[in-house]
Design a protein around this motif. Structure first.
Motif, PDB file in Angstrom:
ATOM      1  N   HIS A   1      -1.152   7.208   7.770  1.00 36.09           N
ATOM      2  CA  HIS A   1      -1.918   6.621   6.661  1.00 36.09           C
ATOM      3  C   HIS A   1      -1.436   5.175   6.440  1.00 36.09           C
ATOM      4  O   HIS A   1      -2.251   4.246   6.368  1.00 36.09           O
ATOM      5  CB  HIS A   1      -1.738   7.467   5.387  1.00 36.09           C
ATOM      6  N   GLU A   2      -0.114   5.001   6.368  1.00 33.67           N
ATOM      7  CA  GLU A   2       0.433   3.645   6.162  1.00 33.67           C
ATOM      8  C   GLU A   2       0.095   2.738   7.332  1.00 33.67           C
ATOM      9  O   GLU A   2      -0.270   1.580   7.164  1.00 33.67           O
ATOM     10  CB  GLU A   2       1.954   3.687   5.979  1.00 33.67           C
TER      11      GLU A   2
ATOM     12  N   ALA B   1      -7.799   4.359   4.954  1.00 33.62           N
ATOM     13  CA  ALA B   1      -6.489   4.718   5.517  1.00 33.62           C
ATOM     14  C   ALA B   1      -6.391   6.227   5.766  1.00 33.62           C
ATOM     15  O   ALA B   1      -5.809   6.668   6.763  1.00 33.62           O
ATOM     16  CB  ALA B   1      -5.363   4.255   4.583  1.00 33.62           C
TER      17      ALA B   1
ATOM     18  N   TYR C   1      -6.851   6.278  -5.658  1.00 29.26           N
ATOM     19  CA  TYR C   1      -6.964   7.446  -4.779  1.00 29.26           C
ATOM     20  C   TYR C   1      -7.996   8.419  -5.320  1.00 29.26           C
ATOM     21  O   TYR C   1      -8.259   8.456  -6.516  1.00 29.26           O
ATOM     22  CB  TYR C   1      -5.595   8.148  -4.666  1.00 29.26           C
TER      23      TYR C   1
ATOM     24  N   PHE D   1       0.849  -1.188   0.000  1.00 31.35           N
ATOM     25  CA  PHE D   1       0.000   0.000   0.000  1.00 31.35           C
ATOM     26  C   PHE D   1       0.881   1.233   0.000  1.00 31.35           C
ATOM     27  O   PHE D   1       1.994   1.207   0.518  1.00 31.35           O
ATOM     28  CB  PHE D   1      -0.889   0.021   1.244  1.00 31.35           C
TER      29      PHE D   1
ATOM     30  N   GLU E   1      -8.011   2.792   0.586  1.00 34.04           N
ATOM     31  CA  GLU E   1      -7.247   4.049   0.622  1.00 34.04           C
ATOM     32  C   GLU E   1      -8.024   5.140   1.374  1.00 34.04           C
ATOM     33  O   GLU E   1      -7.441   5.892   2.150  1.00 34.04           O
ATOM     34  CB  GLU E   1      -6.888   4.519  -0.793  1.00 34.04           C
TER      35      GLU E   1
HETATM   36 ZN   LIG Z   1      -2.558   4.008   1.202  1.00 35.38          ZN
END
Ligand SMILES: [Zn+2]
Lengths: 117, 386
Positions: free
Chosen positions: B179-180, B215, B276, A27, B212
């Motif tokens: 985020h990760e 996250a 995204y 990711f 995403e």
């Molecule tokens: Zn991400």
């Protein structure tokens, strides 16, 4: 044959494909740029030179074809490398045809100095 | 799947940054600041994993030797995770913060008129040469660090802004690394593997897009939590800190991050194939998720509204002033025939106008996608969430 398309691609195009495949199971916080993917593929190629040597350089079929520089021989060489990489068990998510073409760009004689003995 | 060892994954990401191989534009003290941000974040992440009974899945958080602006999370063969933050992230944040803070209190408030519904090809060409290392990713390490260094050295800014710059870099790292970390905490890797072998009734690209957004939502809540905890513990040590200033800076730097992210893809509908959302939608989602995460009093919520709006607005004004400077030729000329364009994709329209409504609609769509996805994630279904 679809695999042969890989021979018409530049090193950057092949590295971009390999870089995309390497990012398949991770990711990110935004889309990785093309330059980052290309860089990643180059680093991956360096890291995997030993494994690639193991996969390619023991193959008699490749040894036979590698000296042929003419276009038709390059097709046969590509097919022989694809075959050797598949026999090795593949390289995870990395597309084999692109990797085989990348090996040809790198130079079979450079990867396999044993062929020249 | 051919999983890489930590060492291989790290080499692939460019290797670790140390005091010896850091780019020259980052001073020894700035490097130590960045490392201590990651160190303290690591401690916060450990605490969050512990409270979710997930302490066993932690892994290293590493600053890597790459000019990229995208952090990444990888799963290692033993099931633990590695989070990589490229040096390009804090370095860009630092230089752009220095560029933008020059306008603090002196904003011209000149607006750039340009719609997200205009699809203009080759927008990359419209970034002037000296700003390319901020808004584009087109160079490999060595030339990249040289170009960024040249830009950094050309910036004339009052030295009193240095504390703000350092705090903005710190909070920017907190948000991006969070985020990760959210991908890890929320169990996205397991869900991705499940989706490869099982029909979950949702297509792969929607699933990835939903993860995403999830996250981003997680990063917003975690950044707010980390900031609050850090302010509380600094106050206990009698340091002069305030949550109001912290919130102002967090809102400013998150807006700055989304100004750099995908800045060359301004077109609203240019994200249909992407995992995204458009940066304007991502930025809006940050503000909405951060607001939801405040559990305190009505006064606290009002203070956040006030400070976050101020931070966002000041950053957008400064981005417009930077655009104005770029158009005057300060950062070099564009090739012949290339028209000027805004530097960033945060092209806000009027309140309740077409752009505003589109942003809110996209955000709503994203949130309903997140709800669908959370139904597959044990951390949400078993209510172990922090
Ligand atoms: Zn991400």
């Amino acid at each position: 044959m679809e695999n042969l398309d890989a021979l018409n691609k530049s090193v950057d195009e092949l590295d971009l494909e390999i870089g995309r495949a390497l990012s398949f199971d991770e990711f990110g916080s935004s889309e990785a740029s093309d330059i980052e993917l290309i860089e990643r593929a180059r680093r991956w190629f360096e890291i995997n030179l030993d494994k690639l040597h193991g996969a390619v350089c023991e193959s008699e079929a490749i040894r036979e074809h590698f000296s042929g520089i003419e276009a038709q021989k390059r097709n046969e060489l590509l097919a022989a490398i694809i075959d050797a990489l598949l026999k090795f068990g593949g390289f995870g998510t990395v597309p084999i045809a692109s990797l085989a073409a990348r090996v040809i760009h790198y130079g079979v004689e450079r990867l396999c100095p044993n062929f020249q003995k | 799947m051919n999983q890489l060892s930590l060492e291989e994954a790290l080499r692939l990401a460019g290797g670790a940054i140390t005091a010896n191989n850091k780019p020259n534009l980052i001073s020894a003290n700035q490097y130590l600041d960045m490392v201590s941000t990651l160190d303290s974040l690591g401690a916060h992440f450990t605490e969050i994993l512990e409270s979710a009974d997930l302490a066993h899945i932690g892994g290293p958080l590493v600053l890597t030797n790459s000019p990229s602006f995208s952090c990444s999370a990888k799963v290692l063969p033993d099931g633990s995770f590695a989070l990589f933050v490229p040096m390009g992230v804090p370095a860009r944040l630092r230089v752009l913060a220095r560029l933008l803070l020059r306008f603090w209190g002196k904003e011209s408030r000149i607006r750039v008129v340009r719609s997200v519904f205009d699809n203009i090809p080759n927008e990359k060409d419209s970034v002037p040469p000296q700003l390319r290392p901020i808004f584009l990713e087109e160079l490999t390490s060595d030339p990249y660090w040289n170009e960024l260094n040249k830009l950094d050295e050309s910036i004339e800014i009052d030295g009193t802004f240095e504390t703000d710059v350092r705090e903005l870099v710190h909070l920017g790292l907190v948000f991006m690394a969070s985020h990760e970390f959210s991908h890890v905490l929320h169990g996205h890797f397991d869900l991705m593997s499940r989706a490869r072998t099982e029909d979950l009734g949702i297509d792969q690209s929607a699933l990835r897009k939903g993860m995403e957004v999830d996250a981003d939502a997680g990063a917003s809540a975690i950044a707010m939590r980390v900031l609050m905890k850090d302010v509380e513990s600094a106050a206990k040590s009698h340091l002069d800190v305030s949550i109001a200033t912290g919130w102002l800076r967090l809102a400013y730097v998150v807006t700055l991050i989304f100004a750099v992210t995908d800045s060359h893809r301004k077109f609203a509908y240019g994200y249909q194939q992407s995992y995204y959302n458009h940066p304007m939608v991502r930025c809006e989602l940050f503000f909405s998720s951060a607001t939801k995460s405040i559990s305190g009093s009505k006064e606290a919520k009002q203070l956040w509204q006030k400070k976050s709006t101020e931070g966002w607005m000041k950053c957008v004004f400064a981005l417009n002033d930077l655009t104005r400077e770029a158009w005057s030729g300060k950062y070099g000329n564009l090739p012949d025939g290339v028209p000027h364009a805004p530097l960033h994709a945060l092209l806000y329209g009027a309140g309740f106008g077409k752009t505003d409504l589109w942003t809110l609609e996209e955000m709503q769509k994203s949130l309903s996608l997140v709800n669908k996805i959370r139904a597959f994630l044990p951390i949400f279904t078993s209510r172990k969430m922090m």
